[in-house]
Design a protein around this motif. Structure first.
Motif, PDB file in Angstrom:
ATOM      1  N   UNK A  38       0.798  -1.211   0.000  1.00 48.61           N
ATOM      2  CA  UNK A  38       0.000   0.000   0.000  1.00 48.61           C
ATOM      3  C   UNK A  38       0.841   1.276   0.000  1.00 48.61           C
ATOM      4  N   UNK A  39       2.141   1.152   0.103  1.00 44.74           N
ATOM      5  CA  UNK A  39       2.999   2.321   0.139  1.00 44.74           C
ATOM      6  C   UNK A  39       3.280   2.815  -1.273  1.00 44.74           C
ATOM      7  N   UNK A  40       3.117   4.119  -1.476  1.00 49.79           N
ATOM      8  CA  UNK A  40       3.439   4.711  -2.763  1.00 49.79           C
ATOM      9  C   UNK A  40       4.953   4.837  -2.885  1.00 49.79           C
ATOM     10  N   UNK A  41       5.476   4.725  -4.106  1.00 56.18           N
ATOM     11  CA  UNK A  41       6.921   4.913  -4.258  1.00 56.18           C
ATOM     12  C   UNK A  41       7.299   6.336  -3.852  1.00 56.18           C
ATOM     13  N   UNK A  42       8.485   6.480  -3.304  1.00 59.75           N
ATOM     14  CA  UNK A  42       8.938   7.801  -2.871  1.00 59.75           C
ATOM     15  C   UNK A  42       9.044   8.723  -4.076  1.00 59.75           C
ATOM     16  N   UNK A  43       8.615   9.950  -3.887  1.00 56.09           N
ATOM     17  CA  UNK A  43       8.702  10.932  -4.964  1.00 56.09           C
ATOM     18  C   UNK A  43      10.161  11.295  -5.199  1.00 56.09           C
ATOM     19  N   UNK A  44      10.513  11.601  -6.433  1.00 58.66           N
ATOM     20  CA  UNK A  44      11.890  12.039  -6.680  1.00 58.66           C
ATOM     21  C   UNK A  44      12.159  13.350  -5.947  1.00 58.66           C
ATOM     22  N   UNK A  45      13.409  13.567  -5.612  1.00 62.00           N
ATOM     23  CA  UNK A  45      13.783  14.777  -4.881  1.00 62.00           C
ATOM     24  C   UNK A  45      14.789  15.585  -5.700  1.00 62.00           C
ATOM     25  N   UNK A  46      14.764  16.891  -5.492  1.00 60.40           N
ATOM     26  CA  UNK A  46      15.692  17.793  -6.167  1.00 60.40           C
ATOM     27  C   UNK A  46      16.495  18.522  -5.089  1.00 60.40           C
ATOM     28  N   UNK A  47      17.813  18.455  -5.210  1.00 58.18           N
ATOM     29  CA  UNK A  47      18.682  19.154  -4.265  1.00 58.18           C
ATOM     30  C   UNK A  47      19.644  20.054  -5.039  1.00 58.18           C
ATOM     31  N   UNK A  48      20.023  21.155  -4.415  1.00 63.53           N
ATOM     32  CA  UNK A  48      20.992  22.062  -5.031  1.00 63.53           C
ATOM     33  C   UNK A  48      22.377  21.658  -4.570  1.00 63.53           C
ATOM     34  N   UNK A 104      15.171   7.952  -5.411  1.00 61.96           N
ATOM     35  CA  UNK A 104      15.789   7.106  -4.384  1.00 61.96           C
ATOM     36  C   UNK A 104      17.234   7.552  -4.233  1.00 61.96           C
ATOM     37  N   UNK A 105      18.165   6.619  -4.389  1.00 59.17           N
ATOM     38  CA  UNK A 105      19.584   6.939  -4.292  1.00 59.17           C
ATOM     39  C   UNK A 105      20.225   7.199  -5.648  1.00 59.17           C
ATOM     40  N   UNK A 106      19.451   7.056  -6.723  1.00 64.39           N
ATOM     41  CA  UNK A 106      20.016   7.181  -8.064  1.00 64.39           C
ATOM     42  C   UNK A 106      19.866   8.594  -8.617  1.00 64.39           C
ATOM     43  N   UNK A 107      20.930   9.071  -9.260  1.00 64.66           N
ATOM     44  CA  UNK A 107      20.888  10.363  -9.932  1.00 64.66           C
ATOM     45  C   UNK A 107      20.138  10.175 -11.247  1.00 64.66           C
ATOM     46  N   UNK A 108      18.960  10.794 -11.343  1.00 58.49           N
ATOM     47  CA  UNK A 108      18.123  10.643 -12.532  1.00 58.49           C
ATOM     48  C   UNK A 108      18.358  11.762 -13.535  1.00 58.49           C
ATOM     49  N   UNK A 109      18.853  12.896 -13.064  1.00 55.76           N
ATOM     50  CA  UNK A 109      19.092  14.012 -13.965  1.00 55.76           C
ATOM     51  C   UNK A 109      19.647  15.202 -13.221  1.00 55.76           C
ATOM     52  N   UNK A 110      19.936  16.254 -13.989  1.00 55.85           N
ATOM     53  CA  UNK A 110      20.480  17.457 -13.367  1.00 55.85           C
ATOM     54  C   UNK A 110      20.237  18.670 -14.252  1.00 55.85           C
ATOM     55  N   UNK A 111      20.277  19.833 -13.623  1.00 56.34           N
ATOM     56  CA  UNK A 111      20.190  21.114 -14.317  1.00 56.34           C
ATOM     57  C   UNK A 111      21.406  21.934 -13.909  1.00 56.34           C
ATOM     58  N   UNK A 112      22.276  22.224 -14.856  1.00 55.13           N
ATOM     59  CA  UNK A 112      23.520  22.945 -14.601  1.00 55.13           C
ATOM     60  C   UNK A 112      23.239  24.442 -14.584  1.00 55.13           C
TER      61      UNK A 112
END
Length: 123
Positions: A9-19, A31-39
């Motif tokens: 019943x747990x939804x997958x964790x939403x992706x997070x954005x950090x500076x 999760x722990x994987x880098x999915x993308x970035x904005x330079x």
């Protein structure tokens, strides 16, 4: 009667954005994987120029480009930075979405074209 608390019943964790100021980019993590970035490039006077956005091929088609654009632009606006959209993806996002409190300094058309590079698509 309820289940035993299994993860079904747990939804997958939403992706997070950090500076990440050390690498001059916002990072999108799934999760722990880098999915993308904005330079970005910071300059005097509180200006932040977004120069390149990239989503890893394995994560495309899930709306991650919009997520990193929305979160990074909102964070820059909260910090009071003037946003300079040199990256074509960020510029396109800004044309379709309002950033509350965001101050946008649109570059000359030739500046935006020069910053485009192969594989820049965040889609």
């Amino acid at each position: 009667m309820s289940h035993d608390g299994s993860a079904m019943n747990e939804a997958p964790a939403a992706p997070t954005v950090i500076r990440n100021d050390e690498r001059n980019r916002y990072e999108l993590k799934d999760g722990d994987e880098l999915a993308g970035f904005a330079v970005f490039e910071l300059s005097e006077g509180g200006r932040i120029a977004f120069t390149h956005t990239q989503i890893d091929k394995a994560f495309r088609g899930r709306g991650f480009g919009d997520i990193i654009a929305a979160e990074s632009l909102a964070d820059a606006a909260r910090r009071g930075e003037t946003i300079v959209p040199l990256c074509p993806f960020i510029a396109s996002y800004l044309k379709d979405h309002e950033i509350p409190g965001g101050i946008i300094d649109w570059p000359e058309e030739s500046d935006a074209q020069e910053s485009a590079t192969t594989g820049e698509s965040a889609g």
